[in-house]
Design an enzyme around this catalytic site. Structure first.
Site, PDB file in Angstrom:
ATOM      1  N   ARG A  70      27.783  50.479  46.318  1.00 16.97           N
ATOM      2  CA  ARG A  70      28.045  49.122  45.798  1.00 16.97           C
ATOM      3  C   ARG A  70      27.997  49.059  44.279  1.00 16.97           C
ATOM      4  NH1 ARG A  70      29.447  44.859  48.421  1.00 16.97           N
ATOM      5  NH2 ARG A  70      29.599  43.801  46.436  1.00 16.97           N
ATOM      6  N   ASN A 112      36.529  31.333  42.221  1.00 14.61           N
ATOM      7  CA  ASN A 112      36.901  31.736  43.578  1.00 14.61           C
ATOM      8  C   ASN A 112      37.314  30.481  44.337  1.00 14.61           C
ATOM      9  OD1 ASN A 112      37.291  33.258  45.855  1.00 14.61           O
ATOM     10  ND2 ASN A 112      35.118  33.540  46.314  1.00 14.61           N
ATOM     11  N   THR A 113      38.039  30.690  45.401  1.00 16.72           N
ATOM     12  CA  THR A 113      38.434  29.575  46.258  1.00 16.72           C
ATOM     13  C   THR A 113      37.948  29.840  47.668  1.00 16.72           C
ATOM     14  OG1 THR A 113      40.333  28.422  47.208  1.00 16.72           O
ATOM     15  CG2 THR A 113      40.724  30.651  46.447  1.00 16.72           C
ATOM     16  N   HIS A 114      37.522  28.771  48.332  1.00 13.25           N
ATOM     17  CA  HIS A 114      36.944  28.936  49.668  1.00 13.25           C
ATOM     18  C   HIS A 114      37.544  27.897  50.613  1.00 13.25           C
ATOM     19  CE1 HIS A 114      34.048  30.089  52.671  1.00 13.25           C
ATOM     20  NE2 HIS A 114      33.722  28.824  52.837  1.00 13.25           N
ATOM     21  N   ASP A 146      28.965  33.091  41.236  1.00 12.38           N
ATOM     22  CA  ASP A 146      27.653  33.546  40.777  1.00 12.38           C
ATOM     23  C   ASP A 146      27.181  34.655  41.721  1.00 12.38           C
ATOM     24  OD1 ASP A 146      26.685  32.322  43.054  1.00 12.38           O
ATOM     25  OD2 ASP A 146      25.572  30.745  42.002  1.00 12.38           O
ATOM     26  N   ALA A 147      25.903  34.992  41.672  1.00 11.16           N
ATOM     27  CA  ALA A 147      25.424  36.152  42.437  1.00 11.16           C
ATOM     28  C   ALA A 147      25.282  35.864  43.932  1.00 11.16           C
ATOM     29  CB  ALA A 147      24.095  36.627  41.859  1.00 11.16           C
ATOM     30  N   GLY A 148      25.402  34.608  44.340  1.00  5.89           N
ATOM     31  CA  GLY A 148      25.227  34.280  45.752  1.00  5.89           C
ATOM     32  C   GLY A 148      26.543  34.310  46.514  1.00  5.89           C
ATOM     33  N   ASP A 150      29.315  32.282  47.836  1.00 11.78           N
ATOM     34  CA  ASP A 150      29.979  30.975  47.726  1.00 11.78           C
ATOM     35  C   ASP A 150      29.028  29.878  47.240  1.00 11.78           C
ATOM     36  OD1 ASP A 150      32.279  32.216  48.712  1.00 11.78           O
ATOM     37  OD2 ASP A 150      31.779  31.739  50.782  1.00 11.78           O
TER      38      ASP A 150
HETATM   39  C1  GRF Z   1      42.423  31.666  51.520  1.00 10.28           C
HETATM   40  O1  GRF Z   1      42.157  30.636  52.446  1.00 10.28           O
HETATM   41  C2  GRF Z   1      41.161  32.107  50.859  1.00 10.28           C
HETATM   42  O2  GRF Z   1      40.288  31.091  50.538  1.00 10.28           O
HETATM   43  C3  GRF Z   1      40.580  32.991  51.927  1.00 10.28           C
HETATM   44  O3  GRF Z   1      41.684  33.717  52.406  1.00 10.28           O
HETATM   45  C4  GRF Z   1      42.852  32.942  52.213  1.00 10.28           C
HETATM   46  C5  GRF Z   1      43.800  33.772  51.362  1.00 10.28           C
HETATM   47  O4  GRF Z   1      45.098  33.619  51.796  1.00 10.28           O
HETATM   48  N1  GRF Z   1      39.535  33.821  51.408  1.00 10.28           N
HETATM   49  P1  GRF Z   1      46.320  34.414  51.137  1.00 10.28           P
HETATM   50  O5  GRF Z   1      46.021  35.890  51.249  1.00 10.28           O
HETATM   51  O6  GRF Z   1      46.442  34.001  49.714  1.00 10.28           O
HETATM   52  O7  GRF Z   1      47.496  34.008  51.946  1.00 10.28           O
END
Ligand code: GRF
Length: 206
Positions: A70, A112-114, A146-148, A150
């Site tokens: 890691r 990041n996006t979730h 951050d380190a966690g 999400d």
């Molecule tokens: C998104 O919903 C993202 O948040 C999640 O995986 C999806 C990515 O989709 N981690 P793509 O590969 O951009 O189509």
């Protein structure tokens, strides 16, 4: 850095790269304020990398499986990204946790996006976990890494209703539609505004 005329962005991806594609398309317009200077993608599937290559963007493959070592993986990833001298790092469906080396370099300027409304349903399976819990509204969250897991400062969120007959896939696809817009608008805002964070709250100096 934030507020500069053109913001240099490195995008990290693990999936098929539809979010990456949205960023590539948006960055064709100079008023978006972003130049994608590199894309780091998983070797397999290589759909995301192909999207970047078609757009003439430099790509690299994530250096090692994180399970190998890691700390070494993290150090090499940080070095690869640093070579591209980004102002901002965007994780667009990057399914690995960065570590202390990476955060020492890019903490506070990596987003990041979730596909869920954090802090509910963090982790790898946001849509599945939200559906299993029986929530009526889920959505998307863009946050500072951050380190966690999400757990970083929330920059933007958008809600998506959960339908009675939703499957994990149908819910995730509807979330991805709003997630795309949210990621674009937040990236644009970070790239073109001055902003700062206090007490887990982002302040935009528009
Ligand atoms: C998104 O919903 C993202 O948040 C999640 O995986 C999806 C990515 O989709 N981690 P793509 O590969 O951009 O189509």
């Amino acid at each position: 850095m934030p507020g500069s005329p053109i913001c240099r962005v490195v995008v990290l991806v693990s999936g098929t790269g539809t979010l990456l594609q949205a960023l590539i398309d948006a960055s064709q317009d100079p008023s978006f304020g972003v130049e994608i200077v590199g894309v780091g993608a998983d070797p397999d599937p290589n759909t995301a990398r192909a999207r970047a290559e078609r757009a003439g963007i430099a790509t690299f493959v994530h250096p090692l499986p994180p399970a190998a070592d890691r700390a070494e993986w993290d150090r090499r990833l940080a070095a690869q990204v640093a070579e591209l001298e980004p102002d901002l790092v965007v994780s667009a469906g990057f399914m690995k946790l960065v570590g202390e080396h990476f955060l020492a370099e890019f903490g506070g300027r990596m987003i990041n996006t979730h596909p869920a409304l954090l802090p509910s349903f963090p982790g790898m399976h946001g849509p599945r976990d939200a559906l299993a819990y029986g929530v009526k509204v889920s959505g998307a969250t863009v946050f500072l890494v951050d380190a966690g897991v999400d757990s970083g400062v929330i920059l933007a969120q958008a809600a998506v209703p959960v339908l009675d007959d939703d499957s994990v896939e149908s819910l995730h696809e509807r979330i991805k539609l709003v997630e795309r817009d949210l990621l674009l608008s937040t990236t644009h805002q970070l790239a073109t505004s001055k902003w700062y964070v206090t007490d887990r709250k982002v302040h935009w100096d528009l």
